[in-house]
Design a protein around this motif. Structure first.
Motif, PDB file in Angstrom:
ATOM      1  N   ALA A  11     -30.712  -4.712  -3.783  1.00 48.32           N
ATOM      2  CA  ALA A  11     -31.352  -3.616  -4.600  1.00 48.32           C
ATOM      3  C   ALA A  11     -31.494  -3.636  -6.019  1.00 48.32           C
ATOM      4  O   ALA A  11     -30.744  -4.536  -6.682  1.00 48.32           O
ATOM      5  CB  ALA A  11     -30.880  -2.119  -4.245  1.00 48.32           C
ATOM      6  N   LEU A  55     -27.343   2.691  -0.791  1.00 47.12           N
ATOM      7  CA  LEU A  55     -27.488   3.517   0.268  1.00 47.12           C
ATOM      8  C   LEU A  55     -27.667   5.018   0.113  1.00 47.12           C
ATOM      9  O   LEU A  55     -28.261   5.841   0.438  1.00 47.12           O
ATOM     10  CB  LEU A  55     -26.107   3.076   1.271  1.00 47.12           C
ATOM     11  N   PRO A  93     -19.872   1.025  -2.534  1.00 45.01           N
ATOM     12  CA  PRO A  93     -18.588   1.452  -2.911  1.00 45.01           C
ATOM     13  C   PRO A  93     -17.609   0.265  -2.310  1.00 45.01           C
ATOM     14  O   PRO A  93     -16.667   0.075  -3.244  1.00 45.01           O
ATOM     15  CB  PRO A  93     -18.343   2.545  -1.884  1.00 45.01           C
ATOM     16  N   SER A  94     -17.627  -0.441  -1.550  1.00 47.53           N
ATOM     17  CA  SER A  94     -16.902  -1.465  -1.059  1.00 47.53           C
ATOM     18  C   SER A  94     -16.864  -2.667  -2.045  1.00 47.53           C
ATOM     19  O   SER A  94     -15.801  -3.154  -2.597  1.00 47.53           O
ATOM     20  CB  SER A  94     -17.195  -2.160   0.213  1.00 47.53           C
ATOM     21  N   GLY A 107     -21.934  -3.688   3.894  1.00 48.91           N
ATOM     22  CA  GLY A 107     -22.060  -2.311   4.577  1.00 48.91           C
ATOM     23  C   GLY A 107     -22.324  -2.461   6.275  1.00 48.91           C
ATOM     24  O   GLY A 107     -22.856  -3.289   6.586  1.00 48.91           O
ATOM     25  N   GLU A 128     -30.899  -9.594  -5.984  1.00 47.92           N
ATOM     26  CA  GLU A 128     -30.567 -10.843  -5.440  1.00 47.92           C
ATOM     27  C   GLU A 128     -30.113 -10.522  -3.914  1.00 47.92           C
ATOM     28  O   GLU A 128     -28.801 -10.035  -3.601  1.00 47.92           O
ATOM     29  CB  GLU A 128     -29.218 -11.477  -6.184  1.00 47.92           C
ATOM     30  N   TRP A 173     -27.172 -13.446   8.319  1.00 49.20           N
ATOM     31  CA  TRP A 173     -27.253 -14.449   7.011  1.00 49.20           C
ATOM     32  C   TRP A 173     -26.000 -15.341   6.986  1.00 49.20           C
ATOM     33  O   TRP A 173     -25.966 -16.256   6.457  1.00 49.20           O
ATOM     34  CB  TRP A 173     -27.400 -13.932   5.651  1.00 49.20           C
ATOM     35  N   ILE A 229     -15.165   5.347   3.561  1.00 52.67           N
ATOM     36  CA  ILE A 229     -14.925   4.983   2.178  1.00 52.67           C
ATOM     37  C   ILE A 229     -13.243   4.778   2.237  1.00 52.67           C
ATOM     38  O   ILE A 229     -12.871   3.902   1.333  1.00 52.67           O
ATOM     39  CB  ILE A 229     -15.638   5.999   1.211  1.00 52.67           C
ATOM     40  N   ALA A 285     -23.170  -4.266  -3.504  1.00 46.56           N
ATOM     41  CA  ALA A 285     -22.691  -3.568  -4.901  1.00 46.56           C
ATOM     42  C   ALA A 285     -22.630  -2.079  -4.320  1.00 46.56           C
ATOM     43  O   ALA A 285     -22.785  -0.906  -5.198  1.00 46.56           O
ATOM     44  CB  ALA A 285     -23.650  -3.870  -5.900  1.00 46.56           C
ATOM     45  N   ARG A 309     -31.289   5.859  -0.068  1.00 42.75           N
ATOM     46  CA  ARG A 309     -31.370   5.832   1.356  1.00 42.75           C
ATOM     47  C   ARG A 309     -30.913   7.063   1.959  1.00 42.75           C
ATOM     48  O   ARG A 309     -30.339   6.785   3.213  1.00 42.75           O
ATOM     49  CB  ARG A 309     -31.325   4.444   2.070  1.00 42.75           C
ATOM     50  N   CYS A 346     -12.379  10.096  -0.065  1.00 47.15           N
ATOM     51  CA  CYS A 346     -13.720   9.478  -0.366  1.00 47.15           C
ATOM     52  C   CYS A 346     -13.632   8.739  -1.745  1.00 47.15           C
ATOM     53  O   CYS A 346     -14.576   8.351  -2.343  1.00 47.15           O
ATOM     54  CB  CYS A 346     -14.847  10.194  -0.190  1.00 47.15           C
ATOM     55  N   LEU A 368     -27.525  15.709   1.017  1.00 44.70           N
ATOM     56  CA  LEU A 368     -26.436  15.248   1.463  1.00 44.70           C
ATOM     57  C   LEU A 368     -25.222  15.487   0.617  1.00 44.70           C
ATOM     58  O   LEU A 368     -25.394  15.510  -0.514  1.00 44.70           O
ATOM     59  CB  LEU A 368     -26.599  13.661   1.649  1.00 44.70           C
ATOM     60  N   ASN A 392     -26.301  -6.325   8.631  1.00 51.95           N
ATOM     61  CA  ASN A 392     -27.061  -7.314   8.771  1.00 51.95           C
ATOM     62  C   ASN A 392     -26.304  -8.653   8.747  1.00 51.95           C
ATOM     63  O   ASN A 392     -27.229  -9.686   8.465  1.00 51.95           O
ATOM     64  CB  ASN A 392     -28.267  -7.297   7.722  1.00 51.95           C
ATOM     65  N   ALA A 415     -19.343  -7.447   1.810  1.00 55.80           N
ATOM     66  CA  ALA A 415     -19.280  -5.976   1.287  1.00 55.80           C
ATOM     67  C   ALA A 415     -20.713  -5.546   1.616  1.00 55.80           C
ATOM     68  O   ALA A 415     -20.911  -4.459   0.910  1.00 55.80           O
ATOM     69  CB  ALA A 415     -18.504  -5.544   0.132  1.00 55.80           C
TER      70      ALA A 415
HETATM   71  C1  LIG Z   1     -26.044   9.493   5.231  1.00 63.30           C
HETATM   72  C2  LIG Z   1     -24.517   8.934   5.545  1.00 63.30           C
HETATM   73  C3  LIG Z   1     -23.505   9.772   4.955  1.00 63.30           C
HETATM   74  C4  LIG Z   1     -22.186   9.115   4.771  1.00 63.30           C
HETATM   75  N1  LIG Z   1     -21.144  10.098   4.559  1.00 63.30           N
HETATM   76  C5  LIG Z   1     -19.945   9.566   4.399  1.00 63.30           C
HETATM   77  C6  LIG Z   1     -18.782  10.505   3.842  1.00 63.30           C
HETATM   78  O1  LIG Z   1     -18.943  11.401   3.629  1.00 63.30           O
HETATM   79  N2  LIG Z   1     -17.735   9.970   3.716  1.00 63.30           N
HETATM   80  C7  LIG Z   1     -17.338   8.530   3.991  1.00 63.30           C
HETATM   81  O2  LIG Z   1     -16.307   8.027   4.013  1.00 63.30           O
HETATM   82  N3  LIG Z   1     -18.379   7.708   4.508  1.00 63.30           N
HETATM   83  C8  LIG Z   1     -19.538   8.134   4.806  1.00 63.30           C
HETATM   84  N4  LIG Z   1     -20.760   7.297   5.182  1.00 63.30           N
HETATM   85  C9  LIG Z   1     -20.499   6.043   5.391  1.00 63.30           C
HETATM   86  C10 LIG Z   1     -20.831   5.223   4.194  1.00 63.30           C
HETATM   87  O3  LIG Z   1     -21.785   4.223   4.742  1.00 63.30           O
HETATM   88  C11 LIG Z   1     -19.715   4.382   3.634  1.00 63.30           C
HETATM   89  O4  LIG Z   1     -18.519   5.100   3.507  1.00 63.30           O
HETATM   90  C12 LIG Z   1     -20.073   3.715   2.313  1.00 63.30           C
HETATM   91  O5  LIG Z   1     -21.263   3.811   1.600  1.00 63.30           O
HETATM   92  C13 LIG Z   1     -19.803   2.224   2.623  1.00 63.30           C
HETATM   93  O6  LIG Z   1     -19.925   1.576   1.577  1.00 63.30           O
HETATM   94  P1  LIG Z   1     -20.132  -0.082   1.617  1.00 63.30           P
HETATM   95  O7  LIG Z   1     -20.193  -0.420   0.172  1.00 63.30           O
HETATM   96  O8  LIG Z   1     -19.331  -0.628   2.655  1.00 63.30           O
HETATM   97  O9  LIG Z   1     -21.560  -0.078   2.281  1.00 63.30           O
HETATM   98  P2  LIG Z   1     -22.969   0.445   1.632  1.00 63.30           P
HETATM   99  O10 LIG Z   1     -22.907   1.655   0.733  1.00 63.30           O
HETATM  100  O11 LIG Z   1     -23.967   0.411   2.423  1.00 63.30           O
HETATM  101  O12 LIG Z   1     -23.324  -0.736   0.436  1.00 63.30           O
HETATM  102  C14 LIG Z   1     -23.623  -2.059   0.805  1.00 63.30           C
HETATM  103  C15 LIG Z   1     -24.512  -2.831  -0.410  1.00 63.30           C
HETATM  104  O13 LIG Z   1     -24.945  -4.071   0.148  1.00 63.30           O
HETATM  105  C16 LIG Z   1     -26.410  -4.173  -0.071  1.00 63.30           C
HETATM  106  N5  LIG Z   1     -26.654  -5.716   0.687  1.00 63.30           N
HETATM  107  C17 LIG Z   1     -26.845  -5.419   2.051  1.00 63.30           C
HETATM  108  N6  LIG Z   1     -27.213  -6.458   2.664  1.00 63.30           N
HETATM  109  C18 LIG Z   1     -27.300  -7.379   1.609  1.00 63.30           C
HETATM  110  C19 LIG Z   1     -27.687  -8.785   1.227  1.00 63.30           C
HETATM  111  N7  LIG Z   1     -27.840  -9.666   2.517  1.00 63.30           N
HETATM  112  N8  LIG Z   1     -27.733  -9.201   0.175  1.00 63.30           N
HETATM  113  C20 LIG Z   1     -27.454  -8.529  -0.861  1.00 63.30           C
HETATM  114  N9  LIG Z   1     -26.875  -7.411  -1.019  1.00 63.30           N
HETATM  115  C21 LIG Z   1     -27.038  -6.812   0.286  1.00 63.30           C
HETATM  116  C22 LIG Z   1     -26.918  -2.901   0.184  1.00 63.30           C
HETATM  117  O14 LIG Z   1     -28.090  -3.073  -0.610  1.00 63.30           O
HETATM  118  C23 LIG Z   1     -25.879  -1.709  -0.447  1.00 63.30           C
HETATM  119  O15 LIG Z   1     -26.316  -1.691  -1.946  1.00 63.30           O
HETATM  120  C24 LIG Z   1     -22.056   7.683   4.931  1.00 63.30           C
HETATM  121  C25 LIG Z   1     -22.849   7.091   5.618  1.00 63.30           C
HETATM  122  C26 LIG Z   1     -24.328   7.614   5.572  1.00 63.30           C
HETATM  123  C27 LIG Z   1     -25.370   6.547   6.129  1.00 63.30           C
END
Ligand SMILES: Cc1cc2nc3c(=O)[nH]c(=O)nc-3n(C[C@H](O)[C@H](O)[C@H](O)COP(=O)(O)OP(=O)(O)OC[C@H]3O[C@@H](n4cnc5c(N)ncnc54)[C@H](O)[C@@H]3O)c2cc1C
Ligand SMILES: *[C@@H]1O[C@H](CO)[C@@H](O)[C@H](O)[C@H]1NC(C)=O
Ligand SMILES: *[C@@H]1O[C@H](CO)[C@@H](O)[C@H](O)[C@H]1NC(C)=O
Ligand SMILES: *[C@@H]1O[C@H](CO)[C@@H](O)[C@H](O)[C@H]1NC(C)=O
Length: 412
Positions: A54, A60, A32-33, A156, A117, A347, A379, A30, A64, A78, A69, A343, A154
């Protein structure tokens, strides 16, 4: 050797549990993706389930990342699909503002993930053409098997931390060792000598934050790094790159322009120990997935010597560190800004779509599997994936619903 910390689970107390047949896709994560895919599905009336390990959305960002930031890229890059940032948000929204936006987004589309979950395995059952997704509930340890036609990954690119192994770090060094994802602020480091390992965006920003809190940071630059100014003459460097690419300029020409501009704004950074890679910043991003650093003030602290640049680490000892050139430095604490990893390999029991490192080669696989947020394009890349995925599933869904309705009409 860098070590990607993968989650583990105990097979003994595994599968005692319930089975839930999901109407529509299962979405893992859950962030952004996952939220963006949920929004697209909601708009088309497709039901779905989001599984999140979580206890909140965007963990994240909420749990984390450090306090100070801000988004690295201007806000227009974004945004999630369908909803722009509020007018009053600054060009580079803070972490708090970004979270506020995501919370509003989830509410607007009535997205209610199943929290706590954690997905342990996902397997495609060839014979039924269904995904079997097993989770463990983080608060009571119970397990559930979700069964669905579609699986949207999704979780991450930054799901787990990468922790390299260094000689003496665990056995001899007696100071505090923290990964950048556990770092909140430099407050507790005031007056301390801190070694920041890693010089990506995280390492650079942690080092700057430490300066602001009167700590004495040294930053390890092992080989080379591309540092670009965040803005050139008040215009976003990232946006400039995007514009030039849109004019069909070859990538090496765009790289040359960006490096010239960087030289003009930042001067010759190699003088301070920041060697540039031989490959240009965009080329390096494209081929190796390595993001250039967008400087938000760290460089000026490096120039004044408030942040020291040190070479690669040979080993740690009690009270300090030795570098490969034989020099030694006394330090109190270590912050590992050594990056993150996916990760998915731990899985997902299915070879197609994902590489061994847990990155996706596209957004859609054959067996009803989709990847969102794995194209190393932040993003904005995740938003593009999400739109495609939601439309693809929506199309199949509507076709089948129509067929079902026709069946009913002939029966009754
Ligand atoms: C410090 C930092 C700064 C960043 N700044 C930018 C920025 O300014 N602009 C930009 O475009 N991007 C930025 N990024 C990249 C950023 O990670 C992504 O753009 C965005 O958070 C990705 O979203 P996501 O949903 O794909 O992944 P995430 O935000 O990582 O969300 C994934 C979710 O999946 C959950 N998850 C993982 N594994 C499991 C599992 N096995 N079972 C259930 N749930 C699970 C996690 O708990 C998490 O909540 C930054 C990254 C970091 C680390
Ligand atoms: C993450 O942060 C949110 C918001 O501060 C909080 O509600 C939640 O309990 C935190 N979760 C974890 C696991 O620390
Ligand atoms: C996880 O366990 C807690 C505590 O038993 C429960 O309240 C919660 O509903 C469970 N979560 C899910 C998604 O089943
Ligand atoms: C290291 O310091 C951080 C921040 O002050 C703190 O949260 C953490 O618990 C400390 N870890 C150890 C092992 O002392």
């Amino acid at each position: 050797m860098a070590h990607c910390e993968q989650p583990t689970f105990e097979p003994e107390n595994f599968f005692s549990g319930r089975c839930i047949l999901v109407n529509g896709p299962v979405i893992v994560g859950a962030g952004p993706s996952g939220l963006a895919v949920g929004a697209g599905l909601r708009q088309q009336g497709v039901p779905f389930v989001i599984l999140e390990r979580a206890n909140c959305i965007a963990s994240l960002w909420q749990n984390r990342t450090y306090d100070r930031l801000k988004l690295h890229l201007p806000k227009q890059f974004c945004q999630l699909p369908h909803v722009t940032f509020p007018q009053n948000f600054p060009k580079y929204p803070s972490k708090g503002q970004f979270i506020e936006y995501l919370e509003t987004y989830a509410r607007m589309f009535d997205i209610n993930p199943r929290f706590d979950e954690s997905v342990q395995t996902a397997k495609y059952d060839q014979t039924c053409g269904l995904w079997r997704v097993k989770t463990v509930n983080g608060s009571d340890g119970s397990s559930v098997e979700y069964i669905s036609r579609w699986l949207v990954v999704a979780s991450g690119e930054n799901a787990e931390k990468v922790v390299p192994e260094f000689e003496g770090l665990k056995e001899l060094f007696n100071g505090n060792v923290t990964h950048a994802c556990e770092y909140k602020s430099g407050e507790s480091y005031s007056g301390k000598r801190v070694l920041v390992v890693g010089c990506g965006n995280s390492g650079m920003e942690v080092a700057l934050d430490l300066c602001h809190h009167d700590a004495a940071p040294s930053m390890v630059v092992r080989s080379s790094v591309h540092v670009l100014p965040r803005e050139i003459l008040g215009k976003s460097t990232f946006e400039l790159g995007v514009r030039l690419m849109k004019w069909n300029m070859p990538i090496w020409v765009v790289d040359k322009i960006l490096l010239l501009a960087a030289r003009f704004v930042l001067g010759n950074i190699e003088r301070y120990g920041l060697k540039r890679p031989s490959v240009g910043p965009l080329q390096l991003k494209k081929t190796k997935g390595k993001t250039p650093v967008l400087d938000i003030g760290t460089l000026s602290k490096i120039k004044t010597g408030e942040i020291k640049i040190v070479p690669a680490i040979r080993r740690f000892f009690n009270g300090g560190v030795e570098f490969i050139n034989g020099e030694k430095l006394e330090i109190d604490s270590v912050i590992l800004a050594t990056g993150y990893c996916s990760n998915v390999p731990s899985w997902l029991k299915e070879g197609e779509l994902f590489s061994e490192e847990g990155f996706a080669d596209g957004w859609k696989g054959k067996s009803g599997i989709y990847a969102v947020g794995f194209s190393r394009r932040g993003i904005s890349g995740a938003s593009e994936d999400a739109i495609r995925v939601a439309q693809d599933i929506g199309k199949i869904w509507q076709k089948e619903t129509r067929q079902k309705n026709q069946c009913f009409m002939t029966i009754f």
